[in-house]
Scaffold this motif. Structure first.
Motif, PDB file in Angstrom:
ATOM      1  N   ILE A  51       0.800  -1.225   0.000  1.00  7.28           N
ATOM      2  CA  ILE A  51       0.000   0.000   0.000  1.00  7.28           C
ATOM      3  C   ILE A  51       0.836   1.280   0.000  1.00  7.28           C
ATOM      4  O   ILE A  51       0.395   2.296  -0.537  1.00  7.28           O
ATOM      5  CB  ILE A  51      -1.042   0.001   1.146  1.00  7.28           C
ATOM      6  CG1 ILE A  51      -0.373  -0.070   2.507  1.00  7.28           C
ATOM      7  CG2 ILE A  51      -2.026  -1.146   0.954  1.00  7.28           C
ATOM      8  CD1 ILE A  51      -0.303   1.247   3.216  1.00  7.28           C
ATOM      9  N   LYS A  52       2.028   1.256   0.602  1.00  6.22           N
ATOM     10  CA  LYS A  52       2.838   2.479   0.609  1.00  6.22           C
ATOM     11  C   LYS A  52       3.264   2.892  -0.799  1.00  6.22           C
ATOM     12  O   LYS A  52       3.041   4.035  -1.211  1.00  6.22           O
ATOM     13  CB  LYS A  52       4.048   2.312   1.530  1.00  6.22           C
ATOM     14  CG  LYS A  52       3.762   2.663   2.970  1.00  6.22           C
ATOM     15  CD  LYS A  52       5.045   2.834   3.768  1.00  6.22           C
ATOM     16  CE  LYS A  52       4.762   3.371   5.161  1.00  6.22           C
ATOM     17  NZ  LYS A  52       5.997   3.542   5.947  1.00  6.22           N
ATOM     18  N   ASN A  80      -0.801  -3.655  10.243  1.00  3.62           N
ATOM     19  CA  ASN A  80      -0.868  -2.833  11.445  1.00  3.62           C
ATOM     20  C   ASN A  80      -2.071  -1.905  11.319  1.00  3.62           C
ATOM     21  O   ASN A  80      -2.015  -0.883  10.628  1.00  3.62           O
ATOM     22  CB  ASN A  80       0.425  -2.027  11.619  1.00  3.62           C
ATOM     23  CG  ASN A  80       0.370  -1.077  12.800  1.00  3.62           C
ATOM     24  OD1 ASN A  80      -0.556  -1.125  13.612  1.00  3.62           O
ATOM     25  ND2 ASN A  80       1.356  -0.197  12.909  1.00  3.62           N
ATOM     26  N   THR A  81      -3.166  -2.240  11.984  1.00  2.65           N
ATOM     27  CA  THR A  81      -4.389  -1.448  11.832  1.00  2.65           C
ATOM     28  C   THR A  81      -4.323  -0.129  12.594  1.00  2.65           C
ATOM     29  O   THR A  81      -5.235   0.691  12.483  1.00  2.65           O
ATOM     30  CB  THR A  81      -5.616  -2.242  12.313  1.00  2.65           C
ATOM     31  OG1 THR A  81      -5.391  -2.696  13.660  1.00  2.65           O
ATOM     32  CG2 THR A  81      -5.867  -3.444  11.408  1.00  2.65           C
ATOM     33  N   LYS A  87      -4.916   1.237   7.470  1.00  4.64           N
ATOM     34  CA  LYS A  87      -6.346   1.151   7.789  1.00  4.64           C
ATOM     35  C   LYS A  87      -7.185   1.655   6.614  1.00  4.64           C
ATOM     36  O   LYS A  87      -8.218   1.070   6.265  1.00  4.64           O
ATOM     37  CB  LYS A  87      -6.648   1.962   9.048  1.00  4.64           C
ATOM     38  CG  LYS A  87      -8.086   1.811   9.556  1.00  4.64           C
ATOM     39  CD  LYS A  87      -8.339   2.703  10.766  1.00  4.64           C
ATOM     40  CE  LYS A  87      -7.509   2.259  11.949  1.00  4.64           C
ATOM     41  NZ  LYS A  87      -7.809   3.074  13.157  1.00  4.64           N
ATOM     42  N   LYS A  88      -6.730   2.751   6.007  1.00  6.06           N
ATOM     43  CA  LYS A  88      -7.453   3.330   4.870  1.00  6.06           C
ATOM     44  C   LYS A  88      -7.641   2.298   3.766  1.00  6.06           C
ATOM     45  O   LYS A  88      -8.745   2.148   3.222  1.00  6.06           O
ATOM     46  CB  LYS A  88      -6.685   4.536   4.342  1.00  6.06           C
ATOM     47  CG  LYS A  88      -7.196   5.073   3.011  1.00  6.06           C
ATOM     48  CD  LYS A  88      -6.274   6.164   2.467  1.00  6.06           C
ATOM     49  CE  LYS A  88      -6.647   6.572   1.056  1.00  6.06           C
ATOM     50  NZ  LYS A  88      -5.712   7.597   0.505  1.00  6.06           N
ATOM     51  N   TYR A  91      -9.794  -1.115   4.591  1.00  3.22           N
ATOM     52  CA  TYR A  91     -11.246  -0.979   4.565  1.00  3.22           C
ATOM     53  C   TYR A  91     -11.740  -0.332   3.273  1.00  3.22           C
ATOM     54  O   TYR A  91     -12.876   0.151   3.211  1.00  3.22           O
ATOM     55  CB  TYR A  91     -11.714  -0.201   5.787  1.00  3.22           C
ATOM     56  CG  TYR A  91     -11.441  -0.937   7.073  1.00  3.22           C
ATOM     57  CD1 TYR A  91     -12.165  -2.082   7.408  1.00  3.22           C
ATOM     58  CD2 TYR A  91     -10.428  -0.528   7.933  1.00  3.22           C
ATOM     59  CE1 TYR A  91     -11.899  -2.788   8.568  1.00  3.22           C
ATOM     60  CE2 TYR A  91     -10.151  -1.221   9.102  1.00  3.22           C
ATOM     61  CZ  TYR A  91     -10.890  -2.353   9.417  1.00  3.22           C
ATOM     62  OH  TYR A  91     -10.630  -3.055  10.568  1.00  3.22           O
ATOM     63  N   ASN A  92     -10.880  -0.321   2.258  1.00  7.01           N
ATOM     64  CA  ASN A  92     -11.270   0.185   0.939  1.00  7.01           C
ATOM     65  C   ASN A  92     -11.627  -1.022   0.062  1.00  7.01           C
ATOM     66  O   ASN A  92     -10.761  -1.730  -0.436  1.00  7.01           O
ATOM     67  CB  ASN A  92     -10.103   0.974   0.327  1.00  7.01           C
ATOM     68  CG  ASN A  92     -10.446   1.585  -1.027  1.00  7.01           C
ATOM     69  OD1 ASN A  92     -11.259   1.052  -1.781  1.00  7.01           O
ATOM     70  ND2 ASN A  92      -9.809   2.695  -1.347  1.00  7.01           N
ATOM     71  N   GLY A  93     -12.920  -1.260  -0.078  1.00 11.49           N
ATOM     72  CA  GLY A  93     -13.377  -2.454  -0.806  1.00 11.49           C
ATOM     73  C   GLY A  93     -12.894  -2.503  -2.236  1.00 11.49           C
ATOM     74  O   GLY A  93     -12.572  -3.567  -2.762  1.00 11.49           O
ATOM     75  N   TRP A  94     -12.849  -1.333  -2.898  1.00 13.29           N
ATOM     76  CA  TRP A  94     -12.404  -1.277  -4.291  1.00 13.29           C
ATOM     77  C   TRP A  94     -10.958  -1.738  -4.404  1.00 13.29           C
ATOM     78  O   TRP A  94     -10.604  -2.501  -5.296  1.00 13.29           O
ATOM     79  CB  TRP A  94     -12.565   0.153  -4.796  1.00 13.29           C
ATOM     80  CG  TRP A  94     -12.201   0.365  -6.224  1.00 13.29           C
ATOM     81  CD1 TRP A  94     -12.976   0.098  -7.323  1.00 13.29           C
ATOM     82  CD2 TRP A  94     -10.968   0.891  -6.726  1.00 13.29           C
ATOM     83  NE1 TRP A  94     -12.300   0.446  -8.473  1.00 13.29           N
ATOM     84  CE2 TRP A  94     -11.067   0.924  -8.136  1.00 13.29           C
ATOM     85  CE3 TRP A  94      -9.796   1.337  -6.122  1.00 13.29           C
ATOM     86  CZ2 TRP A  94     -10.043   1.396  -8.937  1.00 13.29           C
ATOM     87  CZ3 TRP A  94      -8.767   1.803  -6.922  1.00 13.29           C
ATOM     88  CH2 TRP A  94      -8.893   1.825  -8.304  1.00 13.29           C
TER      89      TRP A  94
END
Length: 376
Positions: A51-52, A80-81, A87-88, A91-94
């Motif tokens: 993700i980074k 690491n939530t 976290k972003k 919880y991003n379904g897309w």
């Protein structure tokens, strides 16, 4: 003669369009491996190392696709939530849907990409390095002046990477990754590794280097190889990839970034215009004939955009809070997703179809749904 000239012109236009399109796409390589070798010790792709760099790339106007040896869902871990960025995306379904539906190597259109990025995590040690189609993809991207990049254990994915003459593609290059020094070599997980990254890079004519300190964002740029030692270097690696792409493809993301900025402005005109009582901003955002669609009590409900705008009173502010979740652009068409929170009432999820015509992006379609919030 006229027919031949026209044909050549169309081919050149097609190649030009393909090149511009490719300059804005990056391919992330992930692994399908669930366990360390034949053990029952679970492993995964490192979520932060995905993700980074992903976040850096998309904010710079690039599109990121995912591939794995088998395609489909890939395991993710090391999450690491408490980290806001993780976290972003968690919880991003897309976004998570992308990780659930990675491409098979044979589904990848190689000409679409100018960079390949090997993500890390223990899973990266398995299935990637020996995959001949992934090797071909990386070699082809590199041969088109593209970039090969890795992070941490993701460097395992390039250990067997060769050119057309079977010579190591990174011969003579400095390469980094997660070194044996920081592994627990007495642990069962390490004993299940198919090879040592350090040794294989060196055995195949590369020069494996690393920071003795570790966790200090160490990375190496050598030619068009950009490699990082561990998660702390993920953002820096991504920025170096962008720097090289901008140099090598000097039209690389100018048009895409302009479009991204314009679409963002259109969406903010909608979000802020509604919240702040600014109907003139809504008219800037919408095509005059646009409609809103939703389903209520199993019935399709259609409302005109003009009626929606007429309900917004000048200067009448509300406590709505909106955020843009995603934007996906392809030439003159885009789709976007936003979330609107109305405290003590509802959370709305909006989906937009946005088109570019007459030099301007406009929302031409909005569909939405909602869920109720508990009242304070």
């Amino acid at each position: 003669m006229m027919k031949n000239t026209a044909l050549i012109f169309l081919i050149l236009i097609g190649l030009y369009s393909m090149n511009i399109h490719a300059q804005n796409k990056i391919l992330f390589v992930t692994s399908n491996q669930d366990f360390y070798g034949n053990t029952t010790i679970a492993t995964a792709n490192h979520f932060e190392e995905i993700i980074k760099p992903y976040d850096v790339f998309i904010k710079a106007g690039y599109t990121v696709d995912f591939v794995s040896p088998q395609g489909g869902a890939v395991p993710v871990g090391y999450i690491n939530t408490s980290d806001s960025l993780q976290k972003k995306y968690l919880y991003n379904g897309w976004f998570m849907d992308k990780l659930e539906h990675t491409k098979k190597p044979t589904e990848v259109i190689i000409d679409d990409y100018t960079a390949i990025f090997y993500t890390g995590g223990g899973a990266a040690m398995y299935g990637v390095a020996e995959n001949p189609v992934i090797q071909k993809i990386a070699r082809s991207i590199y041969n088109k002046n593209g970039v090969i990049s890795t992070i941490c254990h993701g460097t395992a994915g390039i250990v067997y990477l060769t050119d057309e003459n079977k010579k190591p593609l990174y011969s003579g290059r400095k390469i980094t990754g997660f070194p044996d020094k920081f592994e627990n070599r007495n642990a069962e997980y390490y004993k299940a590794f198919p090879f040592s990254i350090d040794k294989e890079i060196n055995n195949n004519q590369g020069n494996f280097v690393y920071s003795d300190k570790g966790g200090d964002a160490f990375y190496i740029v050598d030619g068009r190889f950009v490699t990082g030692q561990d998660p702390t270097s993920a953002s820096k690696v991504a920025n170096e990839v962008i720097r090289i792409l901008k140099t090598n493809f000097n039209n690389s993301d100018t048009s895409k970034k302009d479009d991204l900025e314009q679409i963002t402005e259109v969406l903010l005109n909608y979000i802020e215009g509604t919240a702040n009582g600014q109907p003139e901003r809504l008219r800037k955002a919408f095509n005059p004939n646009f409609n809103l669609y939703t389903v209520e009590k199993d019935t399709l409900w259609i409302r005109s955009g003009e009626k929606y705008i007429s309900n917004i009173k000048v200067g009448e502010k509300s406590n709505r809070k909106g955020s843009i979740i995603s934007i996906d652009i392809e030439k003159d068409a885009a789709i976007a997703k936003a979330e609107i929170i109305v405290p003590n009432w509802r959370v709305f999820t909006d989906y937009f179809l946005i088109l570019k015509y007459e030099g301007t992006w406009k929302i031409v379609h909005k569909s939405y749904t909602w869920r109720e919030l508990l009242k304070a």
